[in-house]
Write a protein that holds these residues in place. Structure first.
Motif, PDB file in Angstrom:
ATOM      1  N   TYR A   1      -1.683   4.712   3.077  1.00  0.00           N
ATOM      2  CA  TYR A   1      -1.996   5.959   2.365  1.00  0.00           C
ATOM      3  C   TYR A   1      -1.849   7.187   3.255  1.00  0.00           C
ATOM      4  CZ  TYR A   1      -2.865   3.939  -2.118  1.00  0.00           C
ATOM      5  OH  TYR A   1      -2.658   3.326  -3.335  1.00  0.00           O
TER       6      TYR A   1
ATOM      7  N   PHE B   1       0.805  -1.214   0.000  1.00  0.00           N
ATOM      8  CA  PHE B   1       0.000   0.000   0.000  1.00  0.00           C
ATOM      9  C   PHE B   1       0.844   1.273   0.000  1.00  0.00           C
ATOM     10  CE2 PHE B   1      -3.488  -2.729   1.844  1.00  0.00           C
ATOM     11  CZ  PHE B   1      -4.264  -2.683   0.706  1.00  0.00           C
ATOM     12  N   GLU B   2       1.907   1.298   0.838  1.00  0.00           N
ATOM     13  CA  GLU B   2       2.675   2.550   0.894  1.00  0.00           C
ATOM     14  C   GLU B   2       3.391   2.829  -0.427  1.00  0.00           C
ATOM     15  OE1 GLU B   2       3.087   0.039   2.962  1.00  0.00           O
ATOM     16  OE2 GLU B   2       5.188  -0.466   3.283  1.00  0.00           O
TER      17      GLU B   2
ATOM     18  N   ALA C   1       0.729   4.208  -2.706  1.00  0.00           N
ATOM     19  CA  ALA C   1       0.416   5.547  -2.200  1.00  0.00           C
ATOM     20  C   ALA C   1       1.483   6.536  -2.657  1.00  0.00           C
ATOM     21  CB  ALA C   1       0.339   5.528  -0.681  1.00  0.00           C
TER      22      ALA C   1
ATOM     23  N   ASN D   1      -3.257  15.186  -0.745  1.00  0.00           N
ATOM     24  CA  ASN D   1      -1.809  15.032  -0.651  1.00  0.00           C
ATOM     25  C   ASN D   1      -1.255  15.976   0.425  1.00  0.00           C
ATOM     26  OD1 ASN D   1       0.992  14.915  -1.109  1.00  0.00           O
ATOM     27  ND2 ASN D   1       0.662  14.504  -3.288  1.00  0.00           N
TER      28      ASN D   1
ATOM     29  N   GLU E   1      -5.369   2.208   4.973  1.00  0.00           N
ATOM     30  CA  GLU E   1      -5.324   3.577   5.504  1.00  0.00           C
ATOM     31  C   GLU E   1      -3.934   3.911   6.043  1.00  0.00           C
ATOM     32  OE1 GLU E   1      -8.605   4.351   8.123  1.00  0.00           O
ATOM     33  OE2 GLU E   1     -10.073   3.926   6.558  1.00  0.00           O
TER      34      GLU E   1
END
Lengths: 67, 464
Positions: free
Chosen positions: B435, B383-384, B387, B459, B432
């Motif tokens: 992100y 995910f990171e 992201a 962002n 979550e």
């Protein structure tokens, strides 16, 4: 007056005579076929989003006269 | 005198001039060696008519001196490259080039090159962007850009007909087009029976190898009448116009295969519309946007929209819709998020990577709907990492997260078989956490009637 900044390929320059001859025959026979077909009412308009190869000329005519 | 701040990396090949950035504006400098051509092209009304017909990018003359002429072309928000086009787009670009060459010929000019990079898509249509590609026609000379047309356009298109549009990606590894010999060897033998493919590809390949050792340029080049050259152009035009992909269009109407009903579909649309409105974006990108269905919900209020998809057929379908509806503010192209187009050519900078172009484009809103489970579960991207990818170019990100309960996410998980436990991280909390390293959560809602969450993220580096 040619600024030849990449090699067009000699073979490619020579082959165009043959390509053109083949294209000539092809276009001619297509034209004949089209006439034959339309004589018998066999042609149909195709629906696509492409225009013809020819560009509209209205503007240019006037511009050319200026020169 | 205009200050040349930064020469554009893509325009060094042609000695006639070059592109440069004057601050943020892209301008083109013309050198004295090209003055005779430029003046004739301008004075004869040639440029004017090409521009009036939407064939050439409009430009304004910015300054004239005896050392150089500066022109400023209309700004194009985003440049797409041949390896990012769908079949229909590629075809259109090829026909566009032939059309310009035929017109040029009728006015005593030629296209001195026929690079696919001279065409890009702007306002829903192909447009020719290299204003200095024209030269005087010399009676009886063959078209010097003919081979380039074959390696950049006819070759890739014909190969795509037989092998699918994946072939266009070969343009990434061959910046000056696919070699004729290679095209010839990849075509089925029966293509030798084609009255267009035999002379234009197989015979060309033969002639090229035969004359490749003529170092002193001793062989005489036969003359070619203008009419003959027109015949070549017309037959190529007719042939390319009728080209279709051999693989049946696999664009299987994605939205009929959705795992949620009509009401949920509409709910998603409404939610997106509601969220986008207050952001009043000037530029929006829908990554993995399929045929543009969701981007079209805001097409009237956003001046410029990009829709990408990995599926060339979906992009093709979108492009056809664009033509049909005469939409001018949407740009579709093919993009695999897991393998975005790299920077290619000299210094790796001649054609910018997708990441660089996206960062320059700087969309106000990025949409990634029904995409994250593919990136995470098919591409195994943490995910990171995804992201970070989105954060590199997005200000606001609308992202849809199908939870583990979603049937599609489930099907992707099940396919992991004995490794399914390795993907326990695929859940709302981990999503979550990943992100939130780059974004803040502005809004979060469940799409009614589905197992999917919709997020509006901002962002952290773009806070107003």
């Amino acid at each position: 007056m040619n600024f030849l900044y990449f090699d067009p390929g000699l073979g490619a320059m020579i082959v165009q005579a043959v390509v053109a001859a083949a294209a000539g025959i092809l276009l001619f026979s297509k034209g004949v076929m089209y006439k034959v077909k339309s004589f018998f009412g066999l042609t149909k308009e195709k629906e696509d989003t492409y225009d013809s190869i020819d560009v509209e000329e209205q503007d240019t005519d006037t511009d050319d006269k200026k020169n | 005198m205009t200050k040349k701040t930064d020469a554009h990396q893509a325009s060094f090949r042609d000695p006639s001039g070059y592109m440069f950035y004057d601050g943020k504006t892209l301008r083109r400098a013309i050198k004295p060696i090209y003055f005779p051509q430029y003046n004739k092209l301008k004075d004869s009304g040639f440029f004017k008519n090409l521009i009036a017909n939407g064939l050439l990018i409009p430009h304004e003359e910015t300054s004239i001196s005896s050392e150089e002429i500066i022109i400023t072309p209309e700004e194009i928000p985003f440049i797409t490259n041949p390896y990012e086009w769908s079949f229909e787009q590629y075809k259109h670009a090829a026909l566009h080039t032939l059309k310009i060459q035929k017109y040029a010929l009728s006015k005593g000019f030629i296209l001195k090159d026929a690079s696919a990079y001279n065409v890009t898509f702007h306002k829903g249509k192909p447009v020719f962007i290299d204003t200095l590609s024209f030269d005087f026609y010399e009676e009886g000379t063959p078209w010097r850009a003919y081979k380039q047309f074959i390696t950049h356009f006819l070759g890739p298109l014909v190969l795509a007909k037989y092998h699918g549009t994946e072939v266009f990606k070969m343009m990434q590894t061959h910046i000056d087009g696919i070699p004729v010999k290679l095209i010839s060897s990849l075509l089925p033998t029966r293509s030798k029976l084609s009255s267009v493919l035999y002379p234009n590809i197989h015979l060309l390949a033969k002639m090229e190898s035969k004359h490749s050792e003529d170092y002193k340029a001793e062989t005489k080049i036969a003359t070619l009448s203008k009419k003959s050259q027109e015949n070549i152009l017309e037959s190529l035009y007719d042939y390319i116009k009728d080209l279709t992909l051999k693989e049946a269009s696999e664009w299987g109407d994605y939205y009929s295969k959705t795992n949620y009903d009509e009401a949920a579909f509409e709910a998603k649309k409404t939610l997106i519309k509601e969220w986008i409105k207050p952001l009043s974006p000037q530029k929006l990108i829908d990554v993995g946007g399929n045929d543009g269905t969701f981007a079209r919900t805001v097409i009237d209020s956003v001046p410029h929209i990009i829709v990408t998809d990995i599926d060339s057929n979906a992009v093709d379908y979108n492009y056809k819709q664009l033509q049909k509806n005469k939409e001018t503010n949407m740009l579709p192209f093919v993009c695999d998020v897991l393998q975005p187009a790299p920077g290619i050519g000299f210094n790796n900078t001649e054609r910018n990577s997708l990441i660089e172009r996206l960062a320059d484009y700087a969309p106000d809103v990025t949409m990634a709907l029904a995409l994250i489970h593919h990136i995470t579960l098919s591409g195994n991207v943490p995910f990171e990492k995804s992201a970070e990818f989105f954060a590199s170019f997005s200000k606001n990100l609308i992202i849809e997260f199908p939870t583990r309960e979603d049937s599609w996410a489930q099907s992707l998980l099940v396919r992991k078989r004995e490794f399914i436990n390795h993907f326990d991280f695929y859940n709302e909390t981990e999503f979550e956490n990943g992100y939130l390293q780059f974004f803040t959560i502005e809004k979060k809602e469940t799409v009614k009637g589905t197992e999917r969450l919709l997020y509006l993220l901002k962002n952290k580096n773009h806070e107003a």
